[in-house]
Design a protein around this motif. Structure first.
Motif, PDB file in Angstrom:
ATOM      1  N   UNK A 149      45.867  38.260  56.432  1.00 16.56           N
ATOM      2  CA  UNK A 149      47.068  37.428  56.308  1.00 16.56           C
ATOM      3  C   UNK A 149      46.692  35.947  56.226  1.00 16.56           C
ATOM      4  N   UNK A 150      45.739  35.508  57.053  1.00 13.17           N
ATOM      5  CA  UNK A 150      45.311  34.105  57.004  1.00 13.17           C
ATOM      6  C   UNK A 150      44.730  33.736  55.648  1.00 13.17           C
ATOM      7  N   UNK A 151      43.983  34.656  55.047  1.00  6.22           N
ATOM      8  CA  UNK A 151      43.441  34.387  53.709  1.00  6.22           C
ATOM      9  C   UNK A 151      44.559  34.239  52.686  1.00  6.22           C
ATOM     10  N   UNK A 152      45.609  35.040  52.809  1.00 12.59           N
ATOM     11  CA  UNK A 152      46.744  34.916  51.880  1.00 12.59           C
ATOM     12  C   UNK A 152      47.429  33.568  52.036  1.00 12.59           C
ATOM     13  N   UNK A 153      47.511  33.070  53.265  1.00 12.03           N
ATOM     14  CA  UNK A 153      48.115  31.756  53.492  1.00 12.03           C
ATOM     15  C   UNK A 153      47.223  30.639  52.970  1.00 12.03           C
ATOM     16  N   UNK A 154      45.905  30.815  53.131  1.00 10.11           N
ATOM     17  CA  UNK A 154      44.983  29.764  52.721  1.00 10.11           C
ATOM     18  C   UNK A 154      44.848  29.672  51.202  1.00 10.11           C
ATOM     19  N   UNK A 167      45.840  32.421  44.525  1.00 15.52           N
ATOM     20  CA  UNK A 167      44.902  33.443  44.045  1.00 15.52           C
ATOM     21  C   UNK A 167      45.631  34.785  44.027  1.00 15.52           C
ATOM     22  N   UNK A 168      46.268  35.070  42.899  1.00 17.49           N
ATOM     23  CA  UNK A 168      47.184  36.207  42.798  1.00 17.49           C
ATOM     24  C   UNK A 168      46.524  37.534  43.154  1.00 17.49           C
ATOM     25  N   UNK A 169      45.352  37.765  42.624  1.00 14.15           N
ATOM     26  CA  UNK A 169      44.673  39.040  42.898  1.00 14.15           C
ATOM     27  C   UNK A 169      44.336  39.167  44.383  1.00 14.15           C
ATOM     28  N   UNK A 170      43.872  38.091  44.973  1.00 15.73           N
ATOM     29  CA  UNK A 170      43.560  38.090  46.400  1.00 15.73           C
ATOM     30  C   UNK A 170      44.806  38.412  47.224  1.00 15.73           C
ATOM     31  N   UNK A 171      45.909  37.756  46.924  1.00 16.85           N
ATOM     32  CA  UNK A 171      47.143  37.978  47.685  1.00 16.85           C
ATOM     33  C   UNK A 171      47.583  39.430  47.553  1.00 16.85           C
ATOM     34  N   UNK A 172      47.552  39.961  46.342  1.00 16.35           N
ATOM     35  CA  UNK A 172      47.993  41.343  46.134  1.00 16.35           C
ATOM     36  C   UNK A 172      47.113  42.334  46.895  1.00 16.35           C
ATOM     37  N   UNK A 173      45.789  42.173  46.773  1.00 20.93           N
ATOM     38  CA  UNK A 173      44.879  43.131  47.394  1.00 20.93           C
ATOM     39  C   UNK A 173      44.865  43.009  48.915  1.00 20.93           C
ATOM     40  N   UNK A 182      35.057  43.173  45.579  1.00 26.76           N
ATOM     41  CA  UNK A 182      35.713  42.922  44.285  1.00 26.76           C
ATOM     42  C   UNK A 182      36.259  41.502  44.229  1.00 26.76           C
ATOM     43  N   UNK A 183      36.867  41.059  45.321  1.00 28.06           N
ATOM     44  CA  UNK A 183      37.410  39.699  45.330  1.00 28.06           C
ATOM     45  C   UNK A 183      36.305  38.657  45.216  1.00 28.06           C
ATOM     46  N   UNK A 184      35.215  38.841  45.936  1.00 34.17           N
ATOM     47  CA  UNK A 184      34.089  37.911  45.808  1.00 34.17           C
ATOM     48  C   UNK A 184      33.578  37.901  44.370  1.00 34.17           C
TER      49      UNK A 184
END
Length: 195
Positions: free
Chosen positions: A43-48, A52-58, A158-160
């Motif tokens: 959740x913190x990564x999604x806020x930060x 980054x659409x793919x990051x938020x979705x995954x 995958x995200x990296x």
């Protein structure tokens, strides 16, 4: 023979399994903390990184699944009469987090790789518990979580690989994996999932 994710530099020593089995209630309580923290990190990564659409979705999917696991572990705690409560953290997470560089974009890369390594180690250790736990139902529970831990490692990988070139990812993963193995080289006196 337990399959491990090849990002890990060293397998877990048998001493950890012995320690964990002798302290299953503490391991379950720590597992609850681990699932809660894993959801919070996603959740913190999604806020930060909200653009980054793919990051938020995954990571939305990962956060949801980690919270489901948190609830499942808490049901085991309740069944065994183990109250929720704090536990001192082992040096594992703090040591890995201290390796995360503070400047972007390297902060994102390091965070994704550290999260991936933690998931890889969780996959391995839950598998060891599944193979060795004398409580067959609890062993089956651990076995059931293994696939999701491996999948979570894959998502962070995958995200990296999405946001950084492969050579940079591989080089940094190698460096962080050495740190990850070194921090587990000495068995922590307090039993934890990552001790």
């Amino acid at each position: 023979m337990l399959m491990t994710i090849n990002a890990l530099k060293q397998p877990t020593r048998w001493e950890w399994v012995v320690q964990a089995l002798a302290n299953l209630d503490t391991i379950l309580l720590d597992h609850s903390h681990c699932e809660r923290k894993a959801a919070g990190v996603a959740i913190n990564l999604m806020f930060r990184y909200p653009s980054n659409t793919k990051l938020v979705r995954m990571l939305t999917a990962i956060a949801r699944e980690e919270l489901e696991h948190f609830e499942l572990v808490n049901q085991w705690l309740e069944r065994r009469g183990i109250p929720l409560g704090p536990l001192p953290a082992p040096p594992y997470g703090a040591t890995l987090n201290s390796e995360i560089r503070r400047d972007e974009p390297m902060r994102l890369l390091d965070t994704l790789l550290v999260c991936g390594l933690i998931e890889a180690r969780s996959h391995e250790r839950l598998g060891l518990l599944a193979d060795a736990c004398p409580d067959r139902e609890l062993a089956q529970f651990y076995r059931g979580l293994m696939a999701s831990e491996a999948r979570h490692f894959g998502v962070y990988w995958i995200l990296a690989d999405t946001y950084f070139d492969r050579e940079t990812v591989m080089q940094r993963l190698e460096e962080l994996a050495i740190v990850e193995s070194n921090v587990l080289a000495t068995l922590h006196p307090q039993p934890r999932i990552h001790s």
